[in-house]
Design an enzyme around this catalytic site. Sequence first.
Site, PDB file in Angstrom:
ATOM      1  N   SER A 138       0.851  -1.194   0.000  1.00  0.00           N
ATOM      2  CA  SER A 138       0.000   0.000   0.000  1.00  0.00           C
ATOM      3  C   SER A 138       0.884   1.240   0.000  1.00  0.00           C
ATOM      4  O   SER A 138       2.000   1.210   0.554  1.00  0.00           O
ATOM      5  CB  SER A 138      -0.873   0.019   1.266  1.00  0.00           C
ATOM      6  N   TYR A 151      -0.865  -0.382  10.404  1.00  0.00           N
ATOM      7  CA  TYR A 151      -1.056  -0.880   9.025  1.00  0.00           C
ATOM      8  C   TYR A 151       0.097  -0.393   8.151  1.00  0.00           C
ATOM      9  O   TYR A 151       0.721  -1.167   7.421  1.00  0.00           O
ATOM     10  CB  TYR A 151      -2.402  -0.361   8.505  1.00  0.00           C
TER      11      TYR A 151
HETATM   12  N1  LIG Z   1      -8.663  -1.318  -1.478  1.00  0.00           N
HETATM   13  C1  LIG Z   1      -7.763  -0.354  -1.421  1.00  0.00           C
HETATM   14  O1  LIG Z   1      -8.061   0.833  -1.612  1.00  0.00           O
HETATM   15  C2  LIG Z   1      -6.333  -0.672  -1.141  1.00  0.00           C
HETATM   16  C3  LIG Z   1      -5.386   0.363  -1.171  1.00  0.00           C
HETATM   17  C4  LIG Z   1      -4.055   0.067  -0.924  1.00  0.00           C
HETATM   18  C5  LIG Z   1      -3.677  -1.224  -0.656  1.00  0.00           C
HETATM   19  N2  LIG Z   1      -4.603  -2.202  -0.610  1.00  0.00           N
HETATM   20  C6  LIG Z   1      -4.147  -3.567  -0.333  1.00  0.00           C
HETATM   21  O2  LIG Z   1      -4.679  -4.433  -1.313  1.00  0.00           O
HETATM   22  C7  LIG Z   1      -4.940  -5.709  -0.742  1.00  0.00           C
HETATM   23  C8  LIG Z   1      -6.380  -6.091  -0.983  1.00  0.00           C
HETATM   24  O3  LIG Z   1      -7.218  -5.094  -0.453  1.00  0.00           O
HETATM   25  P1  LIG Z   1      -8.800  -5.150  -0.632  1.00  0.00           P
HETATM   26  O4  LIG Z   1      -9.298  -3.779  -0.392  1.00  0.00           O
HETATM   27  O5  LIG Z   1      -9.139  -5.882  -1.867  1.00  0.00           O
HETATM   28  O6  LIG Z   1      -9.160  -6.041   0.652  1.00  0.00           O
HETATM   29  P2  LIG Z   1     -10.495  -6.783   1.086  1.00  0.00           P
HETATM   30  O7  LIG Z   1     -11.565  -6.630   0.073  1.00  0.00           O
HETATM   31  O8  LIG Z   1     -10.761  -6.386   2.482  1.00  0.00           O
HETATM   32  O9  LIG Z   1      -9.986  -8.303   1.075  1.00  0.00           O
HETATM   33  C9  LIG Z   1      -9.016  -8.719   1.979  1.00  0.00           C
HETATM   34  C10 LIG Z   1      -8.700 -10.169   1.697  1.00  0.00           C
HETATM   35  O10 LIG Z   1      -7.788 -10.645   2.703  1.00  0.00           O
HETATM   36  C11 LIG Z   1      -8.312 -11.856   3.238  1.00  0.00           C
HETATM   37  N3  LIG Z   1      -7.896 -12.004   4.626  1.00  0.00           N
HETATM   38  C12 LIG Z   1      -7.938 -11.081   5.627  1.00  0.00           C
HETATM   39  N4  LIG Z   1      -7.527 -11.620   6.780  1.00  0.00           N
HETATM   40  C13 LIG Z   1      -7.205 -12.921   6.497  1.00  0.00           C
HETATM   41  C14 LIG Z   1      -6.732 -14.001   7.272  1.00  0.00           C
HETATM   42  N5  LIG Z   1      -6.488 -13.887   8.601  1.00  0.00           N
HETATM   43  N6  LIG Z   1      -6.511 -15.190   6.665  1.00  0.00           N
HETATM   44  C15 LIG Z   1      -6.773 -15.342   5.355  1.00  0.00           C
HETATM   45  N7  LIG Z   1      -7.209 -14.354   4.545  1.00  0.00           N
HETATM   46  C16 LIG Z   1      -7.441 -13.155   5.132  1.00  0.00           C
HETATM   47  C17 LIG Z   1      -9.831 -11.697   3.119  1.00  0.00           C
HETATM   48  O11 LIG Z   1     -10.458 -12.952   3.083  1.00  0.00           O
HETATM   49  P3  LIG Z   1     -11.344 -13.614   4.235  1.00  0.00           P
HETATM   50  O12 LIG Z   1     -12.035 -12.523   4.989  1.00  0.00           O
HETATM   51  O13 LIG Z   1     -12.237 -14.520   3.480  1.00  0.00           O
HETATM   52  O14 LIG Z   1     -10.357 -14.352   5.067  1.00  0.00           O
HETATM   53  C18 LIG Z   1      -9.922 -11.045   1.738  1.00  0.00           C
HETATM   54  O15 LIG Z   1      -9.849 -12.020   0.729  1.00  0.00           O
HETATM   55  C19 LIG Z   1      -4.566  -5.586   0.740  1.00  0.00           C
HETATM   56  O16 LIG Z   1      -3.263  -6.058   0.920  1.00  0.00           O
HETATM   57  C20 LIG Z   1      -4.635  -4.090   1.011  1.00  0.00           C
HETATM   58  O17 LIG Z   1      -3.770  -3.723   2.052  1.00  0.00           O
HETATM   59  C21 LIG Z   1      -5.929  -1.972  -0.847  1.00  0.00           C
END
Ligand SMILES: NC(=O)c1ccc[n+]([C@@H]2O[C@H](COP(=O)([O-])OP(=O)(O)OC[C@H]3O[C@@H](n4cnc5c(N)ncnc54)[C@H](OP(=O)(O)O)[C@@H]3O)[C@@H](O)[C@H]2O)c1
Length: 247
Positions: A138, A151
């Site tokens: 991120s 984070y």
């Molecule tokens: N969305 C944004 O704006 C943004 C910006 C910058 C960076 N990011 C990064 O991009 C990545 C994806 O973000 P997103 O927004 O798509 O996230 P999201 O929709 O919240 O999805 C998070 C994923 O992580 C899994 N997860 C969380 N805790 C877990 C655990 N203990 N064991 C196994 N799986 C786990 C969740 O699956 P389950 O709940 O099914 O376990 C889900 O598949 C992350 O690394 C985030 O930091 C996102």
Amino acid sequence: MSQSSGGTVLVAGASYGIGEQIARHFAVRGCKVILAARSADRLSAIAESLPSAVPAPVDFSKLEALQDWLAGIVRDHGPLSSLVYCAAVMSRIPLRDFDVPTMEEIFRVNTMAPILLTQAFRRPGSFRAPGSVVFVSSIIGMVGRPSLTVYGASKEALHGFVRSAALELCRQGIRINAVAPGMIETEHNMTEFARMSEVQKASVKAAYPLGIGAPMDVVKAVEFLSGEDSKWITGTTLVVDGGYTAQ
Ligand SMILES: NC(=O)c1ccc[n+]([C@@H]2O[C@H](COP(=O)([O-])OP(=O)(O)OC[C@H]3O[C@@H](n4cnc5c(N)ncnc54)[C@H](OP(=O)(O)O)[C@@H]3O)[C@@H](O)[C@H]2O)c1
């Protein structure tokens, strides 16, 4: 070989958001995709909708079991060509409210699990060279934001790991890189966005010169770093943020 034309790719965090879109993209381009996250039913439903995908439910906070879990995946499905780690815990918590269990959970899922999985991936027989590892980190690992202290620290740690691991893993034919996205229009993010006042929404939008990103913006960067088009790139973090950090 390009990851988008074959091979077996493990996508960690494939049940929602960016990880789900990465998994779908690789699967429709001919890869066998191992879908990893906790939500078993959701992973099964995603797998059923794809040409070649298998659910592999796991809790990444349970670090002690992870290396055996990955060894089991390799036993069942053969060596991996890519590991894409997209799972994360993103809790907005002011520094004054942090306790040790919350801090530990963030570091376990965001930092230690991807490091342990990389260690398991590099074992002879677990990957097929040329192998690649891509972490979705991120921009909050590069710039600050109130309430995202731990984070941000968990993500910045990945960038440091990627640089040194690249130097160790290149001898085995494995490249490792990270993608650092800015704000992406995922289901979870948009729910949070909808709760903001109009003033807050306008200020978030104004911070992104090219607007808020789409999951596909990250998918394309991950695809590039996973495949042979980036065969001379390792140890780097690619910022994908619509110009946010250029200001
Ligand atoms: N969305 C944004 O704006 C943004 C910006 C910058 C960076 N990011 C990064 O991009 C990545 C994806 O973000 P997103 O927004 O798509 O996230 P999201 O929709 O919240 O999805 C998070 C994923 O992580 C899994 N997860 C969380 N805790 C877990 C655990 N203990 N064991 C196994 N799986 C786990 C969740 O699956 P389950 O709940 O099914 O376990 C889900 O598949 C992350 O690394 C985030 O930091 C996102």
